[in-house]
Motif scaffolding. Structure first.
Motif, mmCIF file in Angstrom:
data_model
loop_
_atom_site.group_PDB
_atom_site.id
_atom_site.type_symbol
_atom_site.label_atom_id
_atom_site.label_comp_id
_atom_site.label_asym_id
_atom_site.label_seq_id
_atom_site.Cartn_x
_atom_site.Cartn_y
_atom_site.Cartn_z
ATOM 1 N N ILE A 67 0.825 -1.239 0.112
ATOM 2 C CA ILE A 67 0.111 0.037 0.030
ATOM 3 C C ILE A 67 0.943 1.363 0.065
ATOM 4 N N SER A 68 0.386 2.378 -0.194
ATOM 5 C CA SER A 68 1.126 3.703 -0.322
ATOM 6 C C SER A 68 1.598 3.960 1.182
ATOM 7 N N ALA A 69 2.923 4.720 1.131
ATOM 8 C CA ALA A 69 3.233 5.103 2.493
ATOM 9 C C ALA A 69 2.301 5.996 3.217
ATOM 10 N N PRO A 70 1.962 7.164 2.058
ATOM 11 C CA PRO A 70 1.028 8.178 2.731
ATOM 12 C C PRO A 70 -0.271 7.667 3.642
ATOM 13 N N TYR A 71 -0.693 6.608 2.852
ATOM 14 C CA TYR A 71 -1.973 6.030 3.057
ATOM 15 C C TYR A 71 -1.775 5.177 4.510
ATOM 16 N N TYR A 72 -0.861 4.668 4.572
ATOM 17 C CA TYR A 72 -0.454 3.889 5.732
ATOM 18 C C TYR A 72 -0.204 4.837 6.951
ATOM 19 N N ALA A 73 0.510 5.868 6.878
ATOM 20 C CA ALA A 73 0.662 6.703 7.673
ATOM 21 C C ALA A 73 -0.458 7.488 8.247
ATOM 22 N N ARG A 74 -1.390 7.643 7.507
ATOM 23 C CA ARG A 74 -2.709 8.403 7.823
ATOM 24 C C ARG A 74 -3.400 7.255 8.566
ATOM 25 N N LEU A 75 -3.327 6.010 8.385
ATOM 26 C CA LEU A 75 -4.123 5.022 9.203
ATOM 27 C C LEU A 75 -3.282 4.748 10.312
ATOM 28 N N GLU A 76 -1.839 4.892 10.365
ATOM 29 C CA GLU A 76 -1.261 4.684 11.688
ATOM 30 C C GLU A 76 -1.475 6.002 12.650
ATOM 31 N N GLN A 77 -1.854 7.028 12.037
ATOM 32 C CA GLN A 77 -2.069 8.175 12.946
ATOM 33 C C GLN A 77 -3.317 8.229 13.326
ATOM 34 N N GLY A 78 -4.346 7.312 13.008
ATOM 35 C CA GLY A 78 -5.575 7.511 13.438
ATOM 36 C C GLY A 78 -6.748 8.304 12.398
ATOM 37 N N GLN A 79 -5.944 8.738 11.294
ATOM 38 C CA GLN A 79 -6.808 9.712 10.218
ATOM 39 C C GLN A 79 -7.637 9.162 9.304
ATOM 40 N N SER A 80 -7.232 7.810 8.980
ATOM 41 C CA SER A 80 -7.941 7.004 7.923
ATOM 42 C C SER A 80 -8.885 6.067 8.638
ATOM 43 N N ARG A 81 -10.253 6.096 8.609
ATOM 44 C CA ARG A 81 -11.136 5.299 8.981
ATOM 45 C C ARG A 81 -12.055 4.446 8.125
ATOM 46 N N ASN A 82 -11.395 4.106 6.832
ATOM 47 C CA ASN A 82 -12.139 3.321 6.047
ATOM 48 C C ASN A 82 -11.218 2.252 5.503
ATOM 49 N N ALA A 83 -10.586 1.751 6.068
ATOM 50 C CA ALA A 83 -9.561 0.642 5.454
ATOM 51 C C ALA A 83 -10.287 -0.471 5.345
ATOM 52 N N SER A 84 -10.193 -1.132 3.996
ATOM 53 C CA SER A 84 -10.814 -2.587 3.638
ATOM 54 C C SER A 84 -10.467 -3.684 4.140
ATOM 55 N N ARG A 85 -11.007 -4.867 4.454
ATOM 56 C CA ARG A 85 -10.518 -6.059 4.880
ATOM 57 C C ARG A 85 -9.218 -6.470 4.279
ATOM 58 N N GLU A 86 -9.169 -6.359 2.655
ATOM 59 C CA GLU A 86 -8.120 -6.651 2.286
ATOM 60 C C GLU A 86 -6.760 -5.758 2.579
ATOM 61 N N VAL A 87 -6.754 -4.457 2.764
ATOM 62 C CA VAL A 87 -5.819 -3.735 3.327
ATOM 63 C C VAL A 87 -5.414 -4.296 4.657
ATOM 64 N N LEU A 88 -6.357 -4.356 5.460
ATOM 65 C CA LEU A 88 -6.110 -4.789 6.818
ATOM 66 C C LEU A 88 -5.476 -6.259 7.056
ATOM 67 N N ASP A 89 -5.916 -7.055 6.064
ATOM 68 C CA ASP A 89 -5.167 -8.471 6.092
ATOM 69 C C ASP A 89 -3.556 -8.175 5.409
ATOM 70 N N ALA A 90 -3.565 -7.364 4.509
ATOM 71 C CA ALA A 90 -2.196 -7.220 4.074
ATOM 72 C C ALA A 90 -1.197 -6.831 5.078
ATOM 73 N N ILE A 91 -1.686 -5.654 5.775
ATOM 74 C CA ILE A 91 -0.953 -5.120 6.932
ATOM 75 C C ILE A 91 -0.674 -6.118 7.993
ATOM 76 N N ALA A 92 -1.769 -6.978 8.446
ATOM 77 C CA ALA A 92 -1.410 -7.999 9.280
ATOM 78 C C ALA A 92 -0.461 -8.908 8.899
ATOM 79 N N THR A 93 -0.401 -9.423 7.573
ATOM 80 C CA THR A 93 0.653 -10.230 6.927
ATOM 81 C C THR A 93 2.089 -9.575 7.318
ATOM 82 N N ALA A 94 1.844 -8.293 6.965
ATOM 83 C CA ALA A 94 3.392 -7.642 6.646
ATOM 84 C C ALA A 94 3.958 -7.418 8.387
ATOM 85 N N LEU A 95 2.847 -7.387 9.262
ATOM 86 C CA LEU A 95 3.409 -7.320 10.623
ATOM 87 C C LEU A 95 3.572 -8.630 11.581
ATOM 88 N N ARG A 96 3.328 -9.695 10.666
ATOM 89 C CA ARG A 96 3.358 -11.071 11.025
ATOM 90 C C ARG A 96 2.557 -11.439 12.188
#
Length: 299
Positions: A48-77
């Protein structure tokens, strides 16, 4: 304590636990200001894009899809429990009126009947904040025999198992591997906080434990999740001695309502014998003493 704040803290903490070499990234020896992966590195691993992830981590993005969350979960192991927790934190809260102050938790007649049916096996009923709502004879004797037997009857005076584990010397000495028990308590509280982010009593409990226990504060800060439905523990009880038990938590699939925690031992084992003695206050009954004395006499 809100979901989006928890989501930001969770992502930051878990990113900080991963190092470039853990995920096959080369650093070429450059110095890093903070431990763990950088945001852009985590975003690259998740696709995913770095700016989008930054917004998500800062609590500014509140519409992450299930696919994006699964991708982040996999990256975070993340494991299965941690992945589910991530999805829970990212889920948009329901719109409506402010949540009312929680009512005192009570057990249903069905749960009370189950507790009676388990007499002979240590069992306690715990609310969502780990308050003891009820226990049977062996449950009280095993987990908190030094506490008033009738204390769960009054909502204002109920024992709290999380407080006992972290703040009570008797309970600390009860577990041979106390850190393992403590991590299980914190992990389960993390899951509960994700489900009930607006519960003021839960927030108060977490705040009190953080203030009174540096060990709790440290474990809470690393955001590790531990769904501990079944766990084996070595215990050293003050009246029956050493015993090995399996603690199992029985709860509705939705995770709401009280949970029944039972402790069992291998049938016929010394630990099973020790558990049976708990019904007599940890002392062998007169009949058992007489039987052993008779068996020890020469024929």
């Amino acid at each position: 304590m809100n979901k989006y704040g928890q989501l930001a803290d969770f992502l930051q903490a878990r990113r900080g636990l991963l190092h470039p070499e853990d995920v096959g990234l080369q650093t070429y020896g450059e110095r890093r200001r903070v431990p763990g992966l950088r945001r852009e590195e985590l975003a690259m691993l998740a696709g995913i894009s770095a700016p989008y992830y930054a917004r998500l981590e800062q609590g500014q993005s509140r519409n992450a899809s299930r696919e994006v969350l699964d991708a982040i979960a996999t990256a975070l192991r993340l494991d299965e429990s941690e992945r589910a927790h991530l999805h829970e934190l990212a889920r948009a809260p329901k719109r409506g009126r402010a949540a009312p102050r929680p009512r005192p938790e009570r057990i249903t007649p069905a749960t009370s009947a189950l507790l009676s049916a388990l007499e002979g096996t240590p069992a306690i009923v715990m609310g969502r904040r780990s308050d003891v709502l009820a226990w049977n004879t062996q449950g009280h004797a095993l987990f908190a025999g030094h506490v008033d037997r009738d204390s769960p009857a009054e909502p204002g005076g109920r024992p709290n198992m999380a407080k006992l584990v972290f703040l009570d010397a008797h309970t600390r000495d009860l577990y041979t591997d106390w850190p393992a028990k403590a991590r299980a308590v914190v992990g389960n509280l993390r899951l509960t906080a994700g489900r009930y982010p607006e519960d003021p009593l839960l927030a108060g409990l977490i705040g009190e434990l953080s203030m009174r226990s540096t060990e709790f504060a440290g474990m809470w800060a690393d955001h590790r999740i531990l769904a501990c439905d079944v766990a084996d523990y070595e215990m050293h009880h003050p009246t029956v001695g050493a015993l090995s038990v399996t603690q199992q938590t029985l709860q509705s699939p939705q995770g709401d309502g009280p949970a029944v925690v039972i402790a069992t031992a291998t049938p016929g084992s010394p630990s099973a014998t020790a558990i049976s003695l708990l019904a007599h206050g940890g002392r062998p009954s007169e009949t058992a003493q007489t039987r052993r004395a008779a068996q020890s006499r020469p024929s």
